[in-house]
Design a protein around this motif. Sequence first.
Motif, PDB file in Angstrom:
ATOM      1  N   GLY A 212     -38.374  83.694 -16.044  1.00  0.00           N
ATOM      2  CA  GLY A 212     -39.699  83.593 -15.438  1.00  0.00           C
ATOM      3  C   GLY A 212     -39.729  83.362 -13.949  1.00  0.00           C
ATOM      4  N   ARG A 213     -38.596  83.066 -13.342  1.00  0.00           N
ATOM      5  CA  ARG A 213     -38.575  82.656 -11.933  1.00  0.00           C
ATOM      6  C   ARG A 213     -37.491  83.421 -11.187  1.00  0.00           C
ATOM      7  NH1 ARG A 213     -39.895  77.843  -9.042  1.00  0.00           N
ATOM      8  NH2 ARG A 213     -40.855  77.044 -10.961  1.00  0.00           N
ATOM      9  N   VAL A 214     -37.803  83.805  -9.951  1.00  0.00           N
ATOM     10  CA  VAL A 214     -36.807  84.453  -9.101  1.00  0.00           C
ATOM     11  C   VAL A 214     -36.878  83.845  -7.707  1.00  0.00           C
ATOM     12  CG1 VAL A 214     -38.356  86.359  -8.433  1.00  0.00           C
ATOM     13  CG2 VAL A 214     -35.880  86.651  -8.264  1.00  0.00           C
ATOM     14  N   SER A 215     -35.700  83.557  -7.142  1.00  0.00           N
ATOM     15  CA  SER A 215     -35.624  83.021  -5.790  1.00  0.00           C
ATOM     16  C   SER A 215     -35.631  84.179  -4.798  1.00  0.00           C
ATOM     17  CB  SER A 215     -34.350  82.191  -5.614  1.00  0.00           C
ATOM     18  OG  SER A 215     -34.390  81.040  -6.436  1.00  0.00           O
ATOM     19  N   LEU A 216     -36.493  84.072  -3.800  1.00  0.00           N
ATOM     20  CA  LEU A 216     -36.612  85.076  -2.751  1.00  0.00           C
ATOM     21  C   LEU A 216     -36.244  84.403  -1.430  1.00  0.00           C
ATOM     22  CD1 LEU A 216     -40.050  86.574  -3.872  1.00  0.00           C
ATOM     23  CD2 LEU A 216     -37.780  87.515  -4.349  1.00  0.00           C
ATOM     24  N   ASP A 217     -35.029  84.649  -0.966  1.00  0.00           N
ATOM     25  CA  ASP A 217     -34.539  84.045   0.266  1.00  0.00           C
ATOM     26  C   ASP A 217     -34.107  85.145   1.222  1.00  0.00           C
ATOM     27  OD1 ASP A 217     -34.205  80.910  -0.130  1.00  0.00           O
ATOM     28  OD2 ASP A 217     -33.684  81.872  -2.027  1.00  0.00           O
ATOM     29  N   VAL A 218     -34.551  85.053   2.477  1.00  0.00           N
ATOM     30  CA  VAL A 218     -34.199  86.062   3.467  1.00  0.00           C
ATOM     31  C   VAL A 218     -33.673  85.396   4.737  1.00  0.00           C
ATOM     32  CG1 VAL A 218     -35.851  87.773   2.623  1.00  0.00           C
ATOM     33  CG2 VAL A 218     -36.554  86.166   4.406  1.00  0.00           C
ATOM     34  N   LEU A 219     -32.757  86.091   5.389  1.00  0.00           N
ATOM     35  CA  LEU A 219     -32.368  85.765   6.755  1.00  0.00           C
ATOM     36  C   LEU A 219     -32.984  86.835   7.652  1.00  0.00           C
ATOM     37  CD1 LEU A 219     -28.581  84.771   6.482  1.00  0.00           C
ATOM     38  CD2 LEU A 219     -30.587  83.299   6.422  1.00  0.00           C
ATOM     39  N   ARG A 220     -33.623  86.417   8.744  1.00  0.00           N
ATOM     40  CA  ARG A 220     -34.248  87.393   9.631  1.00  0.00           C
ATOM     41  C   ARG A 220     -34.251  86.863  11.071  1.00  0.00           C
ATOM     42  NH1 ARG A 220     -39.856  85.991   6.599  1.00  0.00           N
ATOM     43  NH2 ARG A 220     -40.677  84.423   8.028  1.00  0.00           N
ATOM     44  N   SER A 221     -34.242  87.793  12.006  1.00  0.00           N
ATOM     45  CA  SER A 221     -34.312  87.430  13.412  1.00  0.00           C
ATOM     46  C   SER A 221     -35.712  86.940  13.748  1.00  0.00           C
ATOM     47  CB  SER A 221     -33.962  88.628  14.292  1.00  0.00           C
ATOM     48  OG  SER A 221     -32.649  89.070  14.039  1.00  0.00           O
ATOM     49  N   THR A 222     -35.787  85.965  14.649  1.00  0.00           N
ATOM     50  CA  THR A 222     -37.072  85.297  14.891  1.00  0.00           C
ATOM     51  C   THR A 222     -37.573  85.387  16.326  1.00  0.00           C
ATOM     52  OG1 THR A 222     -35.875  83.216  15.207  1.00  0.00           O
ATOM     53  CG2 THR A 222     -36.742  83.662  12.994  1.00  0.00           C
ATOM     54  N   VAL A 223     -36.736  85.825  17.263  1.00  0.00           N
ATOM     55  CA  VAL A 223     -37.183  85.942  18.652  1.00  0.00           C
ATOM     56  C   VAL A 223     -36.614  87.216  19.262  1.00  0.00           C
ATOM     57  CG1 VAL A 223     -37.241  83.418  18.928  1.00  0.00           C
ATOM     58  CG2 VAL A 223     -35.219  84.698  19.681  1.00  0.00           C
ATOM     59  N   ILE A 224     -37.239  87.654  20.349  1.00  0.00           N
ATOM     60  CA  ILE A 224     -36.661  88.689  21.202  1.00  0.00           C
ATOM     61  C   ILE A 224     -35.941  87.956  22.325  1.00  0.00           C
ATOM     62  CG2 ILE A 224     -37.090  90.664  22.697  1.00  0.00           C
ATOM     63  CD1 ILE A 224     -37.583  91.212  19.740  1.00  0.00           C
ATOM     64  N   GLY A 225     -34.636  88.110  22.391  1.00  0.00           N
ATOM     65  CA  GLY A 225     -33.827  87.314  23.294  1.00  0.00           C
ATOM     66  C   GLY A 225     -33.700  87.895  24.686  1.00  0.00           C
ATOM     67  N   GLY A 226     -32.772  87.332  25.459  1.00  0.00           N
ATOM     68  CA  GLY A 226     -32.592  87.721  26.841  1.00  0.00           C
ATOM     69  C   GLY A 226     -32.193  89.168  27.008  1.00  0.00           C
ATOM     70  N   ALA A 227     -31.579  89.769  26.010  1.00  0.00           N
ATOM     71  CA  ALA A 227     -31.190  91.186  26.091  1.00  0.00           C
ATOM     72  C   ALA A 227     -32.316  92.107  25.649  1.00  0.00           C
ATOM     73  CB  ALA A 227     -29.960  91.425  25.222  1.00  0.00           C
ATOM     74  N   ASN A 228     -33.534  91.531  25.495  1.00  0.00           N
ATOM     75  CA  ASN A 228     -34.693  92.291  25.038  1.00  0.00           C
ATOM     76  C   ASN A 228     -34.449  92.906  23.657  1.00  0.00           C
ATOM     77  OD1 ASN A 228     -37.371  93.099  25.412  1.00  0.00           O
ATOM     78  ND2 ASN A 228     -36.760  95.133  26.124  1.00  0.00           N
ATOM     79  N   ALA A 229     -33.753  92.149  22.818  1.00  0.00           N
ATOM     80  CA  ALA A 229     -33.439  92.591  21.462  1.00  0.00           C
ATOM     81  C   ALA A 229     -33.541  91.394  20.516  1.00  0.00           C
ATOM     82  CB  ALA A 229     -32.040  93.195  21.416  1.00  0.00           C
ATOM     83  N   PRO A 230     -33.690  91.637  19.199  1.00  0.00           N
ATOM     84  CA  PRO A 230     -33.899  90.538  18.248  1.00  0.00           C
ATOM     85  C   PRO A 230     -32.664  89.648  18.106  1.00  0.00           C
ATOM     86  CG  PRO A 230     -34.555  92.655  17.320  1.00  0.00           C
ATOM     87  CD  PRO A 230     -33.780  92.950  18.547  1.00  0.00           C
ATOM     88  N   THR A 231     -32.921  88.347  17.936  1.00  0.00           N
ATOM     89  CA  THR A 231     -31.819  87.405  17.738  1.00  0.00           C
ATOM     90  C   THR A 231     -32.354  86.132  17.080  1.00  0.00           C
ATOM     91  OG1 THR A 231     -29.878  86.440  18.830  1.00  0.00           O
ATOM     92  CG2 THR A 231     -31.987  86.277  20.007  1.00  0.00           C
TER      93      THR A 231
END
Length: 498
Positions: free
Chosen positions: A344-363
């Motif tokens: 009846g239950r499933v764990s939904l866990d994600v890792l994801r980038s949260t900011v646009i860093g100094g290289a103008n890319a996600p990090t």
Amino acid sequence: MSPGRRLLALLAASALVGTVTACSDPVASGAMPTSSAPKSTSSTPAPRPTPKKLTLAVDKPRESAGVVIQGAGDAPYNYAPAVLQEGGRVRAWWCSQMSIAQPGGDDILHSEGPSVDGPFSTAAPVFSGSSTGFDAMHVCDPSVVRVGGRYYMYYTGASRDNHANGSSIGVASSSDGITWTRGNNGQPIVVPANDVLRENTYGAGQQSVVHVDGWFYLMFTDTTGRASHPNGAGQYVLRSRDPMFGKGVEALGEKGMAPVSATNQPRTRSVVEAFSSDWMWIDAASAFAIAHSTDHGTTITFWNADFTRQPFDPVLIPGVWREGPGLLRTAEGHAPIDPTDPCGRVSLDVLRSTVIGGANAPTDIRHFGLDAVGLAGCATKAEASALDRFAVPSPENTVDLVVGDEVLRFERRSVAKELARGVLARRPAVVDSLPVAARVPAGAEAVRSPDGVLGLLLDGKLWVVGSVDVAALNSSPITTVSAEQWSRYERGRELVAP
């Protein structure tokens, strides 16, 4: 890919995907066509009604206190992680760039830790551009599974920064997830279909793979696909029993999965209008779960096994995001089994980038997650695979241990519990359809091999249990046998404690 080319897709995604989560085809969107035909007067049974779409409850929201994985040294960005749960560790591969890895361009890094919140080991590059061919400069967007003791990594490759619709998908294999060998003679396994040339010239890539019932299912972006949104957003599906996708390939179209002669045949159906998505298979519900970024976090969209209906309403994992969620999955890309409520239950866990860093890319990759509740799963024998190694009450006032597609019936609860990954208070109805492979009475004979491996003899068949604790709990006398005798026993499944 390179930050500039990557952001074109990201900006398009953030403009659209927050409000659109599926294609407009009535079957693809989960809406079943209606019929005005009169009722049949024949004796043929009426077709079974389409099951009602369920709305899942959510609980146990969670997120990491800070960044969980990042590149070492001069790595300027970190995004698009692939995340596997293997025993007592979590392994991650993601896209970054480190000057120690040549040639210059996107590299794939690796790190591991005890949980999805870390702490993770110091990141190291494990795969880089080939200097020649389609992936000469950039390798990115890894998706990793382990099947039959072999790791397969599906990745996006590009030969240079700016080349119209040049991104393509390659595959590499490894025995340890660290040292990789390119497959398919270093050639791409999927290239852009070039059905429609759009302003977004990314091409094909951002892939995710799962292994289900012997099939490798590959979901990916193709900005040139016929069924993509005008900005290029769309997710297509191929499958093959060959991890190199060199033979027996099928593509998802308007009428379901069908054989194709090449992996770049016209792409006529998208399962979700999105970029940089990830997916996994939920055994208990016979359903795919697709994670894709929307306005307020990561949306999980569900499809049944043949992509004819969506069994659940979407679920949102809220929080800040900037790029590509990576789902926490098992080695073959399945959802982890919940130890207390596997049906009846499933764990939904994600890792994801949260900011646009100094290289103008996600990090700054962080962890976000929650549990979805109310699957109403384990309704079929196939879905009973989610109950593997769970102990449940039996109808004889004993305890049944589900082992694959059968059960062992234990006289002593303590013995079944020792071998189980979890103990359920209620018996799922589907267990009644599984045959009893053997009974385990107290005092059943135990034998030990010359090298110390322990097994129980049940009706002349050897069931390896590993630990002497099992024999002690069952009051089983232990007899050491010769290697020759040990090898002659007919074998049941191994029951080494999980």
